[in-house]
Structures are given as structure tokens and as C-alpha cells.
Motif scaffolding. Structure first.
Motif, PDB file in Angstrom:
ATOM      1  N   VAL A 114       1.023   8.565   8.024  1.00 18.55           N
ATOM      2  CA  VAL A 114       0.950   7.162   8.579  1.00 18.55           C
ATOM      3  C   VAL A 114      -0.648   7.058   8.813  1.00 18.55           C
ATOM      4  O   VAL A 114      -1.068   5.931   8.813  1.00 18.55           O
ATOM      5  CB  VAL A 114       1.754   7.272  10.057  1.00 18.55           C
ATOM      6  N   LYS A 115      -1.443   8.003   9.221  1.00 12.37           N
ATOM      7  CA  LYS A 115      -2.812   7.753   9.552  1.00 12.37           C
ATOM      8  C   LYS A 115      -3.638   7.514   8.116  1.00 12.37           C
ATOM      9  O   LYS A 115      -4.482   6.610   8.232  1.00 12.37           O
ATOM     10  CB  LYS A 115      -3.393   9.097  10.053  1.00 12.37           C
ATOM     11  N   ALA A 116      -3.283   8.140   7.288  1.00 15.93           N
ATOM     12  CA  ALA A 116      -3.778   7.674   6.058  1.00 15.93           C
ATOM     13  C   ALA A 116      -3.316   6.389   5.381  1.00 15.93           C
ATOM     14  O   ALA A 116      -4.237   5.594   4.969  1.00 15.93           O
ATOM     15  CB  ALA A 116      -3.385   8.708   4.842  1.00 15.93           C
ATOM     16  N   PHE A 117      -2.113   5.888   5.643  1.00 18.60           N
ATOM     17  CA  PHE A 117      -1.814   4.539   5.293  1.00 18.60           C
ATOM     18  C   PHE A 117      -2.688   3.390   6.394  1.00 18.60           C
ATOM     19  O   PHE A 117      -3.209   2.417   5.627  1.00 18.60           O
ATOM     20  CB  PHE A 117      -0.231   4.292   5.680  1.00 18.60           C
ATOM     21  N   GLY A 118      -2.849   3.677   7.528  1.00 20.18           N
ATOM     22  CA  GLY A 118      -3.644   2.766   8.376  1.00 20.18           C
ATOM     23  C   GLY A 118      -5.213   2.858   7.914  1.00 20.18           C
ATOM     24  O   GLY A 118      -5.797   1.844   7.873  1.00 20.18           O
ATOM     25  N   GLU A 119      -5.632   4.105   7.333  1.00 16.54           N
ATOM     26  CA  GLU A 119      -7.131   4.018   6.784  1.00 16.54           C
ATOM     27  C   GLU A 119      -6.960   3.075   5.403  1.00 16.54           C
ATOM     28  O   GLU A 119      -8.054   2.517   5.402  1.00 16.54           O
ATOM     29  CB  GLU A 119      -7.346   5.410   6.487  1.00 16.54           C
ATOM     30  N   LEU A 171       0.840  -1.175  -0.094  1.00 17.09           N
ATOM     31  CA  LEU A 171      -0.042   0.021  -0.027  1.00 17.09           C
ATOM     32  C   LEU A 171       0.757   1.153   0.207  1.00 17.09           C
ATOM     33  O   LEU A 171       1.936   1.360   0.476  1.00 17.09           O
ATOM     34  CB  LEU A 171      -0.861  -0.083   1.316  1.00 17.09           C
ATOM     35  N   ARG A 172       0.133   2.299  -0.441  1.00 17.77           N
ATOM     36  CA  ARG A 172       1.060   3.718  -0.593  1.00 17.77           C
ATOM     37  C   ARG A 172      -0.095   4.722  -0.125  1.00 17.77           C
ATOM     38  O   ARG A 172      -1.071   4.630  -0.673  1.00 17.77           O
ATOM     39  CB  ARG A 172       1.595   3.779  -1.692  1.00 17.77           C
ATOM     40  N   ALA A 173       0.281   5.644   0.762  1.00 14.89           N
ATOM     41  CA  ALA A 173      -0.348   6.730   1.280  1.00 14.89           C
ATOM     42  C   ALA A 173       0.454   8.007   1.064  1.00 14.89           C
ATOM     43  O   ALA A 173       1.597   7.932   1.324  1.00 14.89           O
ATOM     44  CB  ALA A 173      -0.996   6.409   2.408  1.00 14.89           C
ATOM     45  N   GLU A 174      -0.078   9.230   0.704  1.00 13.81           N
ATOM     46  CA  GLU A 174       0.830  10.447   0.688  1.00 13.81           C
ATOM     47  C   GLU A 174      -0.019  11.492   1.381  1.00 13.81           C
ATOM     48  O   GLU A 174      -1.242  11.745   1.148  1.00 13.81           O
ATOM     49  CB  GLU A 174       1.239  10.601  -0.773  1.00 13.81           C
ATOM     50  N   ALA A 175       0.656  12.445   2.061  1.00 15.09           N
ATOM     51  CA  ALA A 175      -0.077  13.633   2.585  1.00 15.09           C
ATOM     52  C   ALA A 175       0.897  15.026   2.060  1.00 15.09           C
ATOM     53  O   ALA A 175       2.077  14.497   2.069  1.00 15.09           O
ATOM     54  CB  ALA A 175       0.005  13.608   4.340  1.00 15.09           C
ATOM     55  N   SER A 176       0.091  15.679   1.821  1.00 12.82           N
ATOM     56  CA  SER A 176       1.046  17.063   1.079  1.00 12.82           C
ATOM     57  C   SER A 176       0.214  18.355   1.657  1.00 12.82           C
ATOM     58  O   SER A 176      -1.122  18.377   1.858  1.00 12.82           O
ATOM     59  CB  SER A 176       1.105  16.870  -0.337  1.00 12.82           C
ATOM     60  N   ARG A 177       0.839  19.646   1.577  1.00 13.90           N
ATOM     61  CA  ARG A 177       0.238  20.696   1.656  1.00 13.90           C
ATOM     62  C   ARG A 177       0.987  21.830   0.990  1.00 13.90           C
ATOM     63  O   ARG A 177       2.154  21.672   0.942  1.00 13.90           O
ATOM     64  CB  ARG A 177      -0.010  21.102   3.282  1.00 13.90           C
TER      65      ARG A 177
END
Length: 237
Positions: free
Chosen positions: A160-165, A34-40
Motif C-alpha cells: 500500500v505504501k509503495a502504491f501511494g509513492e 497503477l500496480r505496486a508489489e512487495a515481496s520478501r
């Protein structure tokens, strides 16, 4: 020779004894990558200006002296402005040949002065004042290291939170009862500046009574990203 044989035998038996233990490791099934990303968007809070002195003269020594004098004057003025970091950039000279390209008729030299500050107004005004001695080569905006680090730390938690979801979503999609985290890698994707051209300072004609004008500043922002790449093992009921 017998003593060497006696020493080698225990080592050989120890190696053989470890083989069953390795073979007993249970194979892993139902693994999902899995892959998740957070950006701003983070506002630029650092301004960098490169000014330069460039001239041509028949006497290379006189040319170097003139360039050095021009830089020294600018450095002395820049050091008087609080919050501005001053450093020298590249400096190079090269010969100028005649039309036939056989004889050196002059020398040309270029030297850079680099300025950096979080006070955009002060640096803009200083750059305008230094145009009497130097020329504007480049003006850029960036995110300070401390600001970038703070943004990445906050984004790491979001990634990390997005990965968990996503792990929960994948588990439900596969009909699993839960999951185990096998591996997780957190990486900063760096800074992605918006696609705008370099902001070269276009100075208006100066009114001596009004003083030297400073360019209006629109610093903009860049995107900071953190990604979470990992593997989970879905537990089936």
C-alpha cells in the motif's frame, strides 16, 4: 384492471425520475491504473516427508496384511515423537500379469505414510529410523500457515505504501496538484519456491554401533508477495 394501472403508474414515474440523477454523475477524467508489489524471502519452517511401503505377493490378502502391518509399526513409532503430525497417504494395488499379459501371476501394492513437523532434526532422525520398514518417497519444505499469514500482513502495508509513492510520482509526471483514489485491490501473489529439485533422502551406509544417521537439513526459503492494483484520478490545477 384499473387498479393494476394505478399501481404501475407511480412505479413508472419513479423510474423516470431517477434517470436525470444517473445522468448527472460527473464523468471521471485523468484516471491512471497503477500496480505496486512487495515481496520478501521467508525461511521454510515446516518439513514434510512421505514414506511408503511397497511389495509384491501372489496372495493379495497376504500382501494387504503385510503392508498394513508395516504401516501400523511405522505409525506407532512416529506417534512417539513429539511435534510430528502423522497421516496416511494414498494406497493402491494392481495385478501383475505374465509375459503374455493374459494371466495374473501376482499382486503389487503401495501405501504411503506422511509426516510433518517444524522440528527438522527430529523428523529427519525419525525418517532415518523408519527406513527399516519403509522407503523415502519425497521430502519437501514449506512455510507454515501462521508464518505465511504474518508475512503477508506485513507485506500488505508495504504494498500500500509503495502504491501511494507511485501515485504521487504519476501525479507529478502529469503535472497534477493531487489525486483521488478511485479503487484499490490487494492480492496475495502466493508463494514462489526456489527452483531446486526435490530433496530425496540419500542415506549413507549405517554403522550399527554409531546408530542410524539422519540427513543434514538445508530447508531454504520461498518468496512471498503481495500486490496492490488500483486506479487514481489525477486532479489538474
Amino acid at each position: 384492471m384499473p387498479s393494476l394501472f394505478r399501481l404501475a403508474m407511480p412505479l413508472a414515474f419513479a423510474a423516470l425520475a431517477s434517470l436525470p440523477a444517473l445522468a448527472e454523475d460527473p464523468p471521471r477524467y485523468n484516471q491512471v491504473s497503477l500496480r505496486a508489489e512487495a515481496s520478501r524471502e521467508v525461511a521454510h519452517d515446516l518439513m514434510r516427508v512421505t514414506l511408503y511401503s511397497e511389495a509384491q505377493h501372489k496372495d493379495s490378502g497376504q500382501l494387504a496384511s503385510d503392508i498394513t502391518r508395516s504401516l501400523n509399526t511405522a505409525v506407532e513409532r512416529a506417534r512417539q515423537v513429539a511435534g510430528v503430525t502423522v497421516s496416511l497417504g494414498s494406497r493402491n494395488s494392481y495385478p501383475v500379469y505374465d509375459d503374455q499379459g493374459r494371466r495374473i501371476v501376482a499382486w503389487r501394492e503401495r501405501a504411503e505414510l506422511r509426516l510433518e513437523s517444524a522440528d527438522f532434526a527430529a523428523l529427519s532422525q525419525l525418517s532415518a529410523e523408519l527406513l527399516g520398514e519403509l522407503k523415502i518417497g519425497d521430502m519437501r519444505f514449506a512455510i507454515a500457515d501462521a508464518t505465511r499469514q504474518k508475512g503477508e500482513d506485513e507485506l500488505l502495508q508495504e504494498a500500500v505504501k509503495a502504491f501511494g509513492e507511485r501515485a504521487k510520482l504519476a501525479t507529478r509526471a502529469l503535472g497534477g496538484s493531487g489525486y483521488k483514489l478511485v479503487s484499490l485491490n490487494l492480492n496475495s501473489a502466493g508463494i514462489t519456491p526456489p527452483p531446486f529439485p526435490r530433496a530425496a533422502m540419500a542415506m549413507k551406509s549405517m554403522d550399527r554401533e554409531a546408530g542410524v544417521p539422519a540427513q543434514e537439513i538445508e530447508a531454504g526459503s520461498s518468496q512471498v508477495s503481495v500486490s496492490a492494483d488500483g486506479v487514481i484520478e489525477v486532479q489538474m490545477p
